[in-house]
Scaffold this active site. Structure first.
Site, short mmCIF file in Angstrom:
data_model
loop_
_atom_site.label_atom_id
_atom_site.label_comp_id
_atom_site.label_asym_id
_atom_site.label_seq_id
_atom_site.Cartn_x
_atom_site.Cartn_y
_atom_site.Cartn_z
N HIS A 8 -8.23 -4.01 0.49
CA HIS A 8 -7.87 -3.19 -0.67
C HIS A 8 -9.08 -2.90 -1.54
O HIS A 8 -8.94 -2.62 -2.73
CB HIS A 8 -6.81 -3.88 -1.52
CG HIS A 8 -5.53 -4.11 -0.79
ND1 HIS A 8 -5.28 -5.25 -0.07
CD2 HIS A 8 -4.44 -3.33 -0.64
CE1 HIS A 8 -4.08 -5.17 0.48
NE2 HIS A 8 -3.55 -4.02 0.16
N HIS A 38 -4.27 1.98 4.97
CA HIS A 38 -4.63 1.03 6.03
C HIS A 38 -4.37 1.61 7.41
O HIS A 38 -4.30 0.87 8.39
CB HIS A 38 -3.81 -0.26 5.88
CG HIS A 38 -3.84 -0.85 4.52
ND1 HIS A 38 -5.02 -1.20 3.92
CD2 HIS A 38 -2.85 -1.15 3.64
CE1 HIS A 38 -4.75 -1.72 2.71
NE2 HIS A 38 -3.45 -1.68 2.52
#
Ligand code: ADP
Ligand code: ADP
Ligand code: MG
Ligand code: MG
Ligand code: MG
Ligand code: MG
Lengths: 332, 214, 332, 214
Positions: free
Chosen positions: A219, A56
């Site tokens: 995700h 991320h």
């Protein structure tokens, strides 16, 4: 799978090596995969610890530094860090004023941070407060489910609460502020393509050339629905409407983030921001501050997410306060 | 006559076999997790069980509590994600329940499995039908207890547990997830096997493989 | 083609709308597609004008601001701006101390800036100097060709020369410094995937899943050679070696940029930087400053480029000077 | 007997026809530019010629210099890239060479084309064999001049120019580029048509189409 990597199972370790070399202003504990400020704050400051799965970037390691986090624990790609990592980080940034854990609402993250907090309190008597961010309006909230995902608001929270902690405010106040920010932010994301988890070796989902996913998280999990590819103006509507439907943003200034998922170039993100801001203003939202770029990504996914935070003068003041991290920097 | 105990060698072999099965199914578990999660369940379980076996290679365990506490702690500290704390807690509780013994009878072993499941529920708050590993574990323990109560050997009970776990796993397909990452998908989570229920079934597969032929 | 856009022919115009909304610290002339500082410098400062095709964001518009450019002219995607645009920009940032044009060495850019300089001198008597950046070692240089492409060194040059201009140095000095920087930088790039030009609607080149292009520029032009996909450590070697073979970087501190092409996520760029810095240090290069991220992109292309600049104490001092632009910000 | 002049109506029609051909070949030109350039030559020429025709629609030109200077300036100010200044200069010089006339004879028109080409060379420094628009333009003018000298009509000379341009364009295929963006490819630029030579051939195609049947 086309990636700039050596070995799919060594991505995190190798990337942290480069990250440490790129940013002398942070210190990386490679064994425990924790990023610290190179020059820690003096005692008296509440320690801010966050962390989560990797993939991320710049979240979370990129937000360690003056005015934001004191430490970030990096889990494997898309896998929350272990309690050991979080406990170690907690111990090292407990400057006597307690520690705030900033956790995104995923079962794994919540459980691992919970165990870490238990371990830390048991071992060193550390005072630990936790804020769980759950701002993704794509997910229906309910008492019987895992609740909403934590996404973009996390970035804004780490900045604002980081500024408050930097001012030396006590843990209870810092934690209360964190909860206020968490409750005041809403996000919605979309993907043009799937990401590819290195260890999996292929895209998490298949998406035809003429379709996109609306309501994705960070995700590579599929979204809420798959719809035909649409112009940016329509995509903007699909992001703005559910966010505004969930919370009234018209009564106070807003901080807006148009975030890239990692594979979408800046020219497209600016274009999307233009569409989003038009809709927000038409709906009576006053955009006081804004961020456009890659701030909380999902590996190489193409797409974007919108986060809107209901602010007030104090939040804006804290937003404007100096920040000096690899991922956000101003006023210093 | 029914074999009634399981010794430290078999318990260790169980974990080794689980590691093998997890390794062999790494890609499959990740594929299941791709459909309704984040494509890492195979990598997570593989990393964790590889670390467990490496730990056990260094110093073999002589008692059940040492074996399972080390297993649980290794999983907690190497896996992360949802499966780390859940499987970790499961094994930690197994160790606590069995204590410093070198072998356990079918009843003690069943009680330990039950303690493990209770740990999973405490951590994860899952209920039947939430589409999680609970949906394989709970019926497996149910079947195990029933078999033992009915006079089966530990090996027979383990086999019954495997069959029930597999049935519970398969029954997760139509479910709409209410816990874990798959719950974010809402209705779209239906129609897929739950990855955790699948790895939990491998745990009983490993037990059955270990005790088979006994 | 999967992009966050409305109409392939309106990408630049729409993106500038979002860019203007995202950055109140710049002013966008939408008609002429020029980005200016919202608060121009007082008289006496050399005006710095750059520009080029769009699709390389944050270059160049993202580098307008204190300590860098005064104006940037945005051409269509991958098409240099027209003389009119550059002339208009030149006129508006001529504060009486002359104007420096920073041009990347492409036939189109060179010709359009040349015509602009002629027009500007003829119309207002503006004193215009030009520096042409040609740092791409993938291209064989020769008197009989168009020479080397201008790529990553442009970013470092705009920062360093911007700091010198901000100090009020005269045009001749600023131009000489620009030429020094231009001659001291070398770059080399690679691509994992092609980019897709919006108006073309499909990838500029096809690249099989197991191959990559070495020696690409920033316009989706094919590279010098196509080779099998390789680990990051090998890719690093393919970038570092030709750069070091072209210029000796061991005698002075170096500024290094590991740049993403737009479609590669930060986790991979950091990983690549780790590999690159290992090789540089092994070769005796002292990395004094570094940048890792997307600074000069090629739309949605996945890949990266390396730029190494031979610096000295003065260049480092200018590098460290305050800069406040959407694309680079520190010290303010 | 040979038709010896070209009037303002035909000159304007030439540009309109060029615009049509460029529009119809937009994708093709971009595809050629994808192989050895940056995939924008079609978009560039299309944008430029669309602007030219729009300008001429507003106020029709009455003299050649007005027509071509407006064309050149519009190209310069709307195209950018390499083709903007090059085609722009070409037309600007055409206008200067022809002057404020409403028609031109074959010789004057030939001299104007030559002035245009010289402008292109001044700007771009291209030589024969560099794999640029020069390689279509230069043989085209050669053929045109030869035809006029041999007593052909302007229409016949234009047709000869088209055939030479096409041959010059095709001859760019094996060349290794030495100018423009394709030169960055080195040896890899061989084996492809040059986009600019292709659009330049369309310019003579347009002239031939306009004068055909005369
Ligand atoms: N609250 C919970 N209780 C029990 N099991 C759960 C819970 N949440 C998730 N799981 C199990 O964990 C599995 C996913 O594990 P894994 O992919 O390793 O972790 P993550 O979801 O963090 O990526 C799911 O398939 C499910 O069986
Ligand atoms: N120096 C030059 N002289 C003549 N023609 C050139 C020169 N450089 C490039 N060209 C022509 O320009 C064409 C490319 O035009 P275009 O794609 O519109 O511009 P750009 O290369 O800037 O993207 C080439 O195919 C070539 O024919
Ligand atoms: Mg995970
Ligand atoms: Mg998972
Ligand atoms: Mg171009
Ligand atoms: Mg081109």
């Amino acid at each position: 799978m086309k990636k700039l990597i050596n070995d799919p199972d060594r991505v995190l370790a190798d990337s942290l090596v480069g990250y440490a070399a790129a940013h002398p202003e942070v210190r990386v504990d490679h064994e425990n995969r924790i990023v610290y400020r190179a020059t820690p704050k003096d005692s008296g400051k509440v320690g801010l610890v966050s962390g989560g799965g990797s993939g991320h970037e710049p979240l979370h390691g990129g937000y360690v530094g003056l005015g934001m986090l004191d430490a970030a624990a990096a889990g494997e790609v898309f896998t929350s860090p272990t309690p050991d990592q979080v406990q170690e980080a907690t111990k090292n940034v407990d400057f006597g004023a307690g520690v705030l854990h900033i956790v995104k609402n995923y079962t794994g993250d919540v459980m691992n941070f919970e165990m870490a907090a238990e371990l830390a309190s048991a071992e060193t008597g550390a005072q630990v407060e936790t804020v769980v961010v759950n701002d993704d309006v794509a997910v229906q909230d309910s008492l019987y489910t895992a609740g909403r995902r934590g996404v973009g608001t996390t970035v804004l929270l780490e900045k604002i609460v980081g500024a408050a902690a930097e001012e030396g405010r006590p843990l209870a106040e810092v934690a209360a502020l964190a909860r206020q920010v968490s409750e005041s932010g809403r996000s919605m994301g979309m993907a043009l393509t799937s990401c590819t988890v290195p260890a999996a070796g292929k895209p998490t989902f298949d998406l035809p050339d003429d379709e996109m996913e609306i309501g994705i998280g960070i995700h590579g999990e599929p979204g809420r629905r798959r719809v035909p590819l649409a112009p940016a103006s329509d995509i903007a509507r699909m992001l703005v409407e559910p966010v505004l439907a969930d919370l009234d943003f018209t009564a106070s200034p807003a901080i807006v983030m148009l975030n890239g998922m990692g594979g979408s170039p800046l020219i497209e993100l600016y274009l999307m921001y233009g569409e989003v801001v038009k809709l927000l203003e038409a709906a009576g939202v006053t955009v006081a501050r804004r961020l456009v770029g890659d701030f909380i990504t999902s590996l190489d996914m193409a797409g974007c997410s919108l986060t809107v935070l209901k602010a007030d003068d104090e939040l804006i003041r804290l937003w404007d306060a100096p920040v000096n991290t690899p991922g956000l920097r101003w006023g210093v | 006559m029914a074999e009634t105990t399981i010794g430290i060698a078999e318990l260790t072999a169980w974990l080794r076999r689980f590691r093998e099965l997890v390794g062999g199914n790494r890609g499959y578990l990740t594929e299941l997790d791709s459909a309704i999660g984040d494509a890492d369940h195979g990598a997570n379980m593989d990393r964790g069980m590889a670390a467990v076996v490496a730990k056990l290679e260094e110093t073999p365990a002589e008692t059940a509590d040492d074996l399972f506490k080390r297993t649980g702690m290794t999983l907690v500290s190497t896996v992360g994600g949802a499966s780390g704390p859940l499987y970790g807690t499961f094994f930690l509780r197994l160790g606590t329940s069995l204590g410093a013994v070198a072998e356990a009878d079918a009843t003690a072993f069943g009680a330990a499995l039950r303690a493990g499941l209770e740990g999973v529920v405490q951590r994860g708050k899952a209920e039947a039908g939430d589409k999680t590993m609970y949906d394989a574990l709970a019926p497996a323990l149910e079947a195990y207890d029933g078999a033992v109560a009915g006079g089966s050997s530990l090996a027979e009970a383990a086999h019954a547990a495997l069959e029930a776990a597999a049935a519970g796993r398969d029954a997760t397909v139509p479910l709409v997830a209410r816990k874990g990452r798959a719950s974010y998908l809402g209705e779209r989570s239906a129609g897929h096997l739950d990855p955790g229920a699948t790895s939990a079934t491998l745990l009983f597969q490993a037990l059955d493989d270990t005790l088979a032929g006994k």
